[in-house]
Motif scaffolding. Structure first.
Motif, PDB file in Angstrom:
ATOM      1  N   ALA A   9       6.233  -1.514  -0.995  1.00  0.00           N
ATOM      2  CA  ALA A   9       5.455  -0.964   0.118  1.00  0.00           C
ATOM      3  C   ALA A   9       5.093  -2.038   1.136  1.00  0.00           C
ATOM      4  CB  ALA A   9       4.189  -0.295  -0.409  1.00  0.00           C
ATOM      5  N   TYR A  43       5.618  -1.222  -7.023  1.00  0.00           N
ATOM      6  CA  TYR A  43       5.383  -0.289  -5.919  1.00  0.00           C
ATOM      7  C   TYR A  43       4.745  -1.022  -4.740  1.00  0.00           C
ATOM      8  CZ  TYR A  43       4.164   4.122  -3.602  1.00  0.00           C
ATOM      9  OH  TYR A  43       4.050   5.159  -2.702  1.00  0.00           O
ATOM     10  N   ASP A  59      -0.837   4.732  -1.252  1.00  0.00           N
ATOM     11  CA  ASP A  59      -0.397   4.588   0.136  1.00  0.00           C
ATOM     12  C   ASP A  59      -1.584   4.475   1.094  1.00  0.00           C
ATOM     13  OD1 ASP A  59       2.223   4.751  -0.756  1.00  0.00           O
ATOM     14  OD2 ASP A  59       2.411   6.895  -0.302  1.00  0.00           O
ATOM     15  N   GLU A  64      -0.023   8.885  -3.353  1.00  0.00           N
ATOM     16  CA  GLU A  64      -0.652   8.967  -2.038  1.00  0.00           C
ATOM     17  C   GLU A  64      -1.925   8.132  -1.984  1.00  0.00           C
ATOM     18  OE1 GLU A  64      -2.432  12.156   1.235  1.00  0.00           O
ATOM     19  OE2 GLU A  64      -1.473  12.920  -0.588  1.00  0.00           O
ATOM     20  N   ALA A  79      -2.296   1.107   3.277  1.00  0.00           N
ATOM     21  CA  ALA A  79      -2.371   1.206   4.734  1.00  0.00           C
ATOM     22  C   ALA A  79      -3.712   0.688   5.254  1.00  0.00           C
ATOM     23  CB  ALA A  79      -2.157   2.651   5.171  1.00  0.00           C
TER      24      ALA A  79
END
Length: 351
Positions: free
Chosen positions: A146, A142, A104, A101, A108
């Motif tokens: 993503a 990853y 992420d 997380e 973002a």
């Protein structure tokens, strides 16, 4: 530091490792040329600071909230909650989701323009796999998935590589080592190297040396796969059938490429003179040399992404966690490099 200094979203990594304390150290001493925000659990950071006697004030912000100018001893944080309390040196699969997380959130923020680059403290691949995240290979892969790109390139660079393209640079030799394959078992490496993948990787490496490092006409030295670069086919034919033809095609398009060269002699001053980067065929072919030359003073860079991402050159060091023995040198290099790359990218976009 001007309020327009780039914002770096720095993930705290595996909570049981040294990542949280490296993050705290980044808030102390000479700050990087950027506004830094930690992405992690504020309670974890506060507990680790108390354990180590580090006087760092935590400034909690909402994820994506603007990051203020640097204040010595103050660490802004975009909070991500641990799934379970963490103790130094003790892995817990329950916190694997927390680690992902944090990535992420940082990704973002970069993609939405709330951060100019992301920097990652080390994570532990094994505990993420044990938690059921099947197929997880590491940060590099990853981030590739993503960001929705087909190919990325893992490159490590010593701290002198931050400045080697600048006029008048008089420092030590810069060493940049990129990888044709990353986190693969050795028996899978040869099958993973194809003419198509090798050309994609060389194109990304060439383009990003220009884009992020200011190297006008990159010269890249390419390792062979086999001992003695195959010894004319007697020790393997990948050099003859895959690597050399790919290099020749790109040379005809203006690329400056040396190789394929035997890896055991390529990493010597004579062969490295004038080389801007080395492309190694697999992880442990090139990275042991770079880490011997600059361990703790090097950073990992993911090339080929639409965002800037750098990382430390080491692992979670569970045996050092919570003992006050961790050295934040590599994280400082990674942060400085991310800031420089972000500024160069911003200048190129506005020119």
């Amino acid at each position: 530091m001007p309020p327009t200094a780039p914002v770096l979203a720095v993930t705290c990594g595996e909570p049981a490792g040294i990542g949280p304390e490296l993050m705290l150290q980044l808030a102390l001493g000479e700050p990087p040329p950027a506004r830094v925000v930690a992405v992690g659990d504020p309670t974890l950071l506060a507990e680790r600071a108390e354990r180590l006697g580090l006087e760092v004030g935590l400034l909690e912000l909402q994820p994506g909230e603007p990051v203020p100018a640097v204040r010595p001893g103050v660490l802004p944080v975009w909070p991500v909650a641990l799934r379970e309390p963490s103790r130094p040196g003790r892995l817990d699969v329950a916190n694997a989701g927390y680690v992902l997380e944090t990535l992420d959130v940082a990704i973002a923020a970069c993609r939405q323009g709330q951060a100019d680059a992301m920097v990652t403290a080390p994570l532990h691949k094994g505990v993420i796999l044990d938690a059921g995240h099947v197929g997880f290979r590491g940060h590099t892969e990853y981030l590739r998935d993503a960001c929705g790109v087909d190919e990325v390139v893992m490159m490590l660079a010593t701290d002198s590589a931050l400045h080697a393209a600048q006029p008048g640079w008089q420092g030590g030799a810069a060493l940049r080592v990129a990888l044709a394959t990353t986190h693969l078992p050795l028996r899978e490496v040869a099958d993973a190297i194809s003419a198509t993948s090798l050309e994609r990787i060389l194109r990304i490496l060439h383009a990003d040396l220009i884009r992020w490092f200011g190297v006008a006409a990159p010269r890249i030295a390419v390792c062979g796969l086999n001992p003695h670069a195959g010894e004319g086919g007697h020790l393997g034919r990948e050099e003859i059938e895959v690597i050399a033809p790919c290099l020749e095609r790109l040379r005809k398009q203006g690329f400056v490429l040396d190789g394929p060269l035997p890896a055991d002699t390529l990493f010597t001053p004579r062969h490295l003179a004038g080389v801007d980067a080395v492309l190694a065929m697999y992880h442990d072919q090139g990275l042991p040399v770079l880490k011997y030359a600059g361990f703790g003073r090097a950073a990992n860079i993911t090339l080929g992404l639409p965002i800037v991402r750098t990382s430390v050159d080491h692992g979670t060091a569970l045996d050092l966690a919570g003992r006050g023995l961790a050295d934040a040198g590599s994280l400082r290099v990674a942060a400085a490099l991310a800031a420089e790359m972000a500024c160069r990218g911003s200048a190129a976009a506005t020119s």
